[in-house]
Design an enzyme around this catalytic site. Structure first.
Site, PDB file in Angstrom:
ATOM      1  N   SER A   1       0.815  -1.167  -0.247  1.00 25.72           N
ATOM      2  CA  SER A   1       0.068  -0.226   0.228  1.00 25.72           C
ATOM      3  C   SER A   1       0.879   1.308   0.046  1.00 25.72           C
ATOM      4  CB  SER A   1      -0.868   0.160   1.267  1.00 25.72           C
ATOM      5  OG  SER A   1      -1.526   1.515   1.501  1.00 25.72           O
TER       6      SER A   1
ATOM      7  N   GLY B   1     -13.534  14.324   8.425  1.00 25.37           N
ATOM      8  CA  GLY B   1     -12.470  14.582   9.187  1.00 25.37           C
ATOM      9  C   GLY B   1     -11.497  15.734   8.467  1.00 25.37           C
TER      10      GLY B   1
ATOM     11  N   PRO C   1      -4.561   9.913  14.774  1.00 23.83           N
ATOM     12  CA  PRO C   1      -3.614  10.440  15.796  1.00 23.83           C
ATOM     13  C   PRO C   1      -2.399  11.019  14.816  1.00 23.83           C
ATOM     14  CG  PRO C   1      -4.410   8.302  16.422  1.00 23.83           C
ATOM     15  CD  PRO C   1      -5.129   8.689  15.181  1.00 23.83           C
TER      16      PRO C   1
ATOM     17  N   TYR D   1      -1.524   0.282  10.630  1.00 21.73           N
ATOM     18  CA  TYR D   1      -1.754  -0.332   9.294  1.00 21.73           C
ATOM     19  C   TYR D   1      -0.805  -0.311   8.672  1.00 21.73           C
ATOM     20  CZ  TYR D   1      -3.770  -0.752   4.474  1.00 21.73           C
ATOM     21  OH  TYR D   1      -3.707  -1.277   3.231  1.00 21.73           O
TER      22      TYR D   1
ATOM     23  N   ARG E   1     -16.320   6.612  -0.364  1.00 20.16           N
ATOM     24  CA  ARG E   1     -17.717   5.874  -0.446  1.00 20.16           C
ATOM     25  C   ARG E   1     -18.635   6.359   0.602  1.00 20.16           C
ATOM     26  NH1 ARG E   1     -20.629   1.031  -0.852  1.00 20.16           N
ATOM     27  NH2 ARG E   1     -22.724   2.055  -1.470  1.00 20.16           N
TER      28      ARG E   1
ATOM     29  N   GLU F   1       0.256   3.589   1.774  1.00 20.95           N
ATOM     30  CA  GLU F   1      -0.047   4.119   3.153  1.00 20.95           C
ATOM     31  C   GLU F   1       1.534   4.064   3.658  1.00 20.95           C
ATOM     32  OE1 GLU F   1      -2.298   5.723   4.625  1.00 20.95           O
ATOM     33  OE2 GLU F   1      -1.711   5.273   6.812  1.00 20.95           O
TER      34      GLU F   1
HETATM   35  P1  NAP Z   1     -11.430  -4.741   1.912  1.00 19.10           P
HETATM   36  O1  NAP Z   1     -12.736  -4.301   0.972  1.00 19.10           O
HETATM   37  O2  NAP Z   1     -11.134  -3.939   3.336  1.00 19.10           O
HETATM   38  O3  NAP Z   1     -11.099  -6.177   2.102  1.00 19.10           O
HETATM   39  C1  NAP Z   1     -10.428  -7.033   3.016  1.00 19.10           C
HETATM   40  C2  NAP Z   1     -10.634  -8.339   3.051  1.00 19.10           C
HETATM   41  O4  NAP Z   1      -9.754  -9.003   3.817  1.00 19.10           O
HETATM   42  C3  NAP Z   1     -11.960  -8.748   3.311  1.00 19.10           C
HETATM   43  O5  NAP Z   1     -12.617  -9.928   2.323  1.00 19.10           O
HETATM   44  C4  NAP Z   1     -11.866  -9.419   4.569  1.00 19.10           C
HETATM   45  O6  NAP Z   1     -12.895 -10.179   5.156  1.00 19.10           O
HETATM   46  C5  NAP Z   1     -10.628  -9.972   4.375  1.00 19.10           C
HETATM   47  N1  NAP Z   1      -9.902 -10.366   5.870  1.00 19.10           N
HETATM   48  C6  NAP Z   1      -9.793  -9.563   7.092  1.00 19.10           C
HETATM   49  N2  NAP Z   1      -9.263 -10.167   7.955  1.00 19.10           N
HETATM   50  C7  NAP Z   1      -9.154 -11.471   7.581  1.00 19.10           C
HETATM   51  C8  NAP Z   1      -8.627 -12.821   7.987  1.00 19.10           C
HETATM   52  N3  NAP Z   1      -8.302 -12.540   9.307  1.00 19.10           N
HETATM   53  N4  NAP Z   1      -8.519 -13.686   7.485  1.00 19.10           N
HETATM   54  C9  NAP Z   1      -8.971 -14.040   5.962  1.00 19.10           C
HETATM   55  N5  NAP Z   1      -9.637 -12.761   5.436  1.00 19.10           N
HETATM   56  C10 NAP Z   1      -9.669 -11.514   6.177  1.00 19.10           C
HETATM   57  O7  NAP Z   1     -10.088  -4.181   1.241  1.00 19.10           O
HETATM   58  P2  NAP Z   1      -9.885  -3.928  -0.318  1.00 19.10           P
HETATM   59  O8  NAP Z   1     -10.199  -2.507  -0.665  1.00 19.10           O
HETATM   60  O9  NAP Z   1     -10.540  -5.055  -1.169  1.00 19.10           O
HETATM   61  O10 NAP Z   1      -8.190  -4.078  -0.296  1.00 19.10           O
HETATM   62  C11 NAP Z   1      -7.626  -5.218  -0.746  1.00 19.10           C
HETATM   63  C12 NAP Z   1      -6.072  -5.232  -0.221  1.00 19.10           C
HETATM   64  O11 NAP Z   1      -5.525  -4.251  -0.641  1.00 19.10           O
HETATM   65  C13 NAP Z   1      -5.977  -5.175   1.233  1.00 19.10           C
HETATM   66  O12 NAP Z   1      -4.765  -6.073   1.694  1.00 19.10           O
HETATM   67  C14 NAP Z   1      -5.716  -3.503   1.354  1.00 19.10           C
HETATM   68  O13 NAP Z   1      -5.124  -3.316   2.780  1.00 19.10           O
HETATM   69  C15 NAP Z   1      -4.930  -3.592   0.376  1.00 19.10           C
HETATM   70  N6  NAP Z   1      -4.742  -2.199  -0.279  1.00 19.10           N
HETATM   71  C16 NAP Z   1      -6.068  -1.462  -0.586  1.00 19.10           C
HETATM   72  C17 NAP Z   1      -6.084  -0.379  -1.218  1.00 19.10           C
HETATM   73  C18 NAP Z   1      -7.310   0.367  -1.449  1.00 19.10           C
HETATM   74  O14 NAP Z   1      -7.383   1.544  -1.841  1.00 19.10           O
HETATM   75  N7  NAP Z   1      -8.455  -0.072  -1.699  1.00 19.10           N
HETATM   76  C19 NAP Z   1      -4.663   0.471  -1.354  1.00 19.10           C
HETATM   77  C20 NAP Z   1      -3.540  -0.497  -1.214  1.00 19.10           C
HETATM   78  C21 NAP Z   1      -3.553  -1.532  -0.542  1.00 19.10           C
HETATM   79  P3  NAP Z   1     -14.044 -10.093   5.903  1.00 19.10           P
HETATM   80  O15 NAP Z   1     -15.171  -9.629   4.960  1.00 19.10           O
HETATM   81  O16 NAP Z   1     -14.409 -11.181   6.709  1.00 19.10           O
HETATM   82  O17 NAP Z   1     -13.860  -8.777   6.842  1.00 19.10           O
HETATM   83  O1  G4F Z   2     -10.449   6.785   2.722  1.00 20.34           O
HETATM   84  P1  G4F Z   2      -9.626   6.581   3.834  1.00 20.34           P
HETATM   85  O2  G4F Z   2     -10.008   6.122   5.131  1.00 20.34           O
HETATM   86  O3  G4F Z   2      -8.323   5.872   3.073  1.00 20.34           O
HETATM   87  P2  G4F Z   2      -6.934   5.796   3.626  1.00 20.34           P
HETATM   88  O4  G4F Z   2      -6.591   6.126   4.892  1.00 20.34           O
HETATM   89  O5  G4F Z   2      -6.092   6.687   2.512  1.00 20.34           O
HETATM   90  O6  G4F Z   2      -6.404   4.388   3.334  1.00 20.34           O
HETATM   91  C1  G4F Z   2      -7.048   3.621   2.154  1.00 20.34           C
HETATM   92  O7  G4F Z   2      -6.047   3.710   1.359  1.00 20.34           O
HETATM   93  C2  G4F Z   2      -4.667   3.182   1.668  1.00 20.34           C
HETATM   94  C3  G4F Z   2      -3.737   3.257   0.346  1.00 20.34           C
HETATM   95  O8  G4F Z   2      -3.110   4.692   0.530  1.00 20.34           O
HETATM   96  C4  G4F Z   2      -4.971   1.506   1.767  1.00 20.34           C
HETATM   97  F1  G4F Z   2      -3.769   0.968   1.982  1.00 20.34           F
HETATM   98  C5  G4F Z   2      -5.954   1.471   2.990  1.00 20.34           C
HETATM   99  O9  G4F Z   2      -6.365  -0.078   2.842  1.00 20.34           O
HETATM  100  C6  G4F Z   2      -7.215   2.286   2.563  1.00 20.34           C
HETATM  101  O10 G4F Z   2      -7.844   1.479   1.530  1.00 20.34           O
HETATM  102  O11 G4F Z   2      -9.020   8.197   4.435  1.00 20.34           O
HETATM  103  C7  G4F Z   2      -8.713   9.069   2.938  1.00 20.34           C
HETATM  104  C8  G4F Z   2      -8.247  10.381   3.655  1.00 20.34           C
HETATM  105  C9  G4F Z   2      -7.564  10.261   5.144  1.00 20.34           C
HETATM  106  O12 G4F Z   2      -6.587  11.431   5.005  1.00 20.34           O
HETATM  107  C10 G4F Z   2      -8.535  10.771   6.114  1.00 20.34           C
HETATM  108  O13 G4F Z   2      -8.040  11.340   7.227  1.00 20.34           O
HETATM  109  O14 G4F Z   2      -9.660  10.937   3.934  1.00 20.34           O
HETATM  110  C11 G4F Z   2      -9.266  11.609   5.409  1.00 20.34           C
HETATM  111  N1  G4F Z   2     -10.789  11.749   5.543  1.00 20.34           N
HETATM  112  C12 G4F Z   2     -11.408  12.865   6.112  1.00 20.34           C
HETATM  113  N2  G4F Z   2     -12.551  12.539   6.638  1.00 20.34           N
HETATM  114  C13 G4F Z   2     -11.510  10.472   5.989  1.00 20.34           C
HETATM  115  C14 G4F Z   2     -12.641  11.255   6.652  1.00 20.34           C
HETATM  116  N3  G4F Z   2     -11.442   9.322   6.165  1.00 20.34           N
HETATM  117  C15 G4F Z   2     -12.539   8.517   6.424  1.00 20.34           C
HETATM  118  N4  G4F Z   2     -12.486   7.172   6.368  1.00 20.34           N
HETATM  119  N5  G4F Z   2     -13.565   9.032   7.092  1.00 20.34           N
HETATM  120  C16 G4F Z   2     -13.846  10.473   7.324  1.00 20.34           C
HETATM  121  O15 G4F Z   2     -14.616  10.707   7.711  1.00 20.34           O
END
Ligand code: NAP
Ligand code: G4F
Length: 334
Positions: free
Chosen positions: A123, A209, A277, A147, A189, A125
């Site tokens: 990620s 936030g 934080p 994370y 979303r 992140e």
């Molecule tokens: P997500 O919607 O939160 O999906 C996470 C998945 O992990 C869910 O199917 C969840 O299952 C499963 N999971 C959680 N704990 C588990 C466990 N102990 N054993 C087996 N499965 C478990 O995440 P996503 O957005 O699809 O992202 C997919 C991956 O890419 C993640 O690793 C995320 O950290 C990484 N990533 C995402 C982004 C992004 O912007 N979306 C960016 C960079 C990296 P449950 O439904 O049972 O909770």
């Molecule tokens: O949508 P976020 O929660 O995503 P964030 O923290 O960037 O993480 C996502 O992207 C990562 C890749 O860089 C993934 F690895 C991770 O698994 C996840 O998919 O927040 C995005 C930004 C942050 O700066 C947060 O502080 O939006 C800001 N924000 C402002 N108000 C908020 C809110 N985020 C959330 N979730 N909710 C709020 O009300």
């Protein structure tokens, strides 16, 4: 026929990747963890084409059993506790699943399916308090959340297994990617769903936030193509996947509310309970390597992504027979 194994099938990326691999002719084996309330909604439309199995990143034996049973050609490790905000409240659980879970998968692959190609969902992140902009595969990491710390561990575990055991293990450093299937806890979303709820008179306000945080947001459907391409190359490596543009949360709000003819300033309020934080203020990726080596390019731009998400949340309400009470529907939806 090649067999692909996906962890995290109930999540956003799992469903898009499964669709993509099925379209390419793969047999797709997809892992869910046990839940009292299993949610299969994201992949219900393709469920009959998948082989669903049960396992958990917390349980080494389940992973080894599944690797031995299915002997996949390709493994996509998407499962994680992926919500950054929650990782501050559950740092140990996040480290166990998002960090150590990767090591458990790598061990299961090494011992039970060593010839398989492995993809780790790393990620942006990990860049955290960024050392340089834009961020590339060589930008040093400075994670800002439990994370992010766990993802750095998973990333280096993947690199280490590639170097130590000659495993075909790739780490995809993906920047934020979104879709109508994104969880409503993530900001994009949350915004699109609130915009639709406000237009339909279900809600009057959107509490957020940090509105000034900047993210490089792309479309999940584009990004899963990048995951697959990494495992098709003749050499395992690490790749940034990003759009190369960055916008603030405020800009996302502006376009999302404009889609229904409303002004975000009339509805958005700032609530400090959504502050973190430590914050990641700016992410902007440079995906030149993925473009040049893999031929990967995103197809959906920022405006298209916001509109796709808002429209989907509007349509969901329209098919339930409800009508908007504020603003106006986008032309295509009227
Ligand atoms: P997500 O919607 O939160 O999906 C996470 C998945 O992990 C869910 O199917 C969840 O299952 C499963 N999971 C959680 N704990 C588990 C466990 N102990 N054993 C087996 N499965 C478990 O995440 P996503 O957005 O699809 O992202 C997919 C991956 O890419 C993640 O690793 C995320 O950290 C990484 N990533 C995402 C982004 C992004 O912007 N979306 C960016 C960079 C990296 P449950 O439904 O049972 O909770
Ligand atoms: O949508 P976020 O929660 O995503 P964030 O923290 O960037 O993480 C996502 O992207 C990562 C890749 O860089 C993934 F690895 C991770 O698994 C996840 O998919 O927040 C995005 C930004 C942050 O700066 C947060 O502080 O939006 C800001 N924000 C402002 N108000 C908020 C809110 N985020 C959330 N979730 N909710 C709020 O009300």
């Amino acid at each position: 026929m090649k067999t692909a194994f996906i962890t995290g099938i109930t999540g956003q990326d799992g469903s898009y990747l499964a669709e993509h691999l099925l379209d390419l002719g793969y047999k797709v084996v997809a892992m869910m963890r046990r839940s009292a309330t299993p949610d299969t909604s994201r992949f219900a439309h393709i469920e009959d084409r998948l082989t669903i199995c049960h396992g958990d990143l917390m349980d080494q034996s389940s992973l080894m059993r599944l690797m031995s049973e299915h002997k996949p050609d390709e493994i996509y490790n998407l499962a994680a506790q992926s919500f950054v905000h929650a990782s501050f409240h559950e740092p140990i659980h996040t480290s166990e699943v998002t960090g150590l879970g990767v090591m458990r998968m790598l061990e299961a692959v090494r011992l039970c399916a060593p010839k398989a190609r492995f993809y780790q969902a790393s990620s942006s992140e990990m860049f955290g308090d960024v050392f340089e902009t834009p961020q590339t595969e060589t930008t040093p990491f400075h994670p800002r959340s439990p994370y992010g710390v766990a993802k750095v561990y998973g990333h280096w575990a993947t690199v280490n297994y590639r170097e130590s055991y000659d495993m075909f293990a790739c780490s995809g450093i993906l920047f934020n990617h979104e879709s109508p299937r994104r969880g409503t806890e993530f900001v994009t979303r949350k915004i699109s769903d609130h915009v639709a709820a406000i237009a339909f008179g279900e809600k009057n306000q959107l509490a957020l936030g940090n509105l000034d945080a900047q993210r490089d947001w792309g479309f999940a459907g584009d990004y899963v193509r990048g995951m697959h391409l990494m495992l098709q190359h003749d050499k395992a490596d690490d790749y940034v996947i990003s759009t190369g543009t960055t916008q603030t949360v405020r800009e996302f709000c502006k376009i999302a509310f404009e889609r229904v003819g409303l002004n975000y300033e009339d509805y958005v309020v700032v609530d400090p309970k959504f502050f973190r934080p430590a914050e990641v203020e700016l992410l902007l990726g440079d995906a030149t390597k993925a473009k040049e080596v893999l031929g990967w390019e995103p197809e959906v731009d920022f405006q298209g992504l916001v509109e796709m998400m808002v429209d989907a949340d509007l349509k969901r309400r329209m098919v339930m027979g409800n009508s908007p009470t504020r603003g106006s529907l986008p032309e295509g939806l009227v």
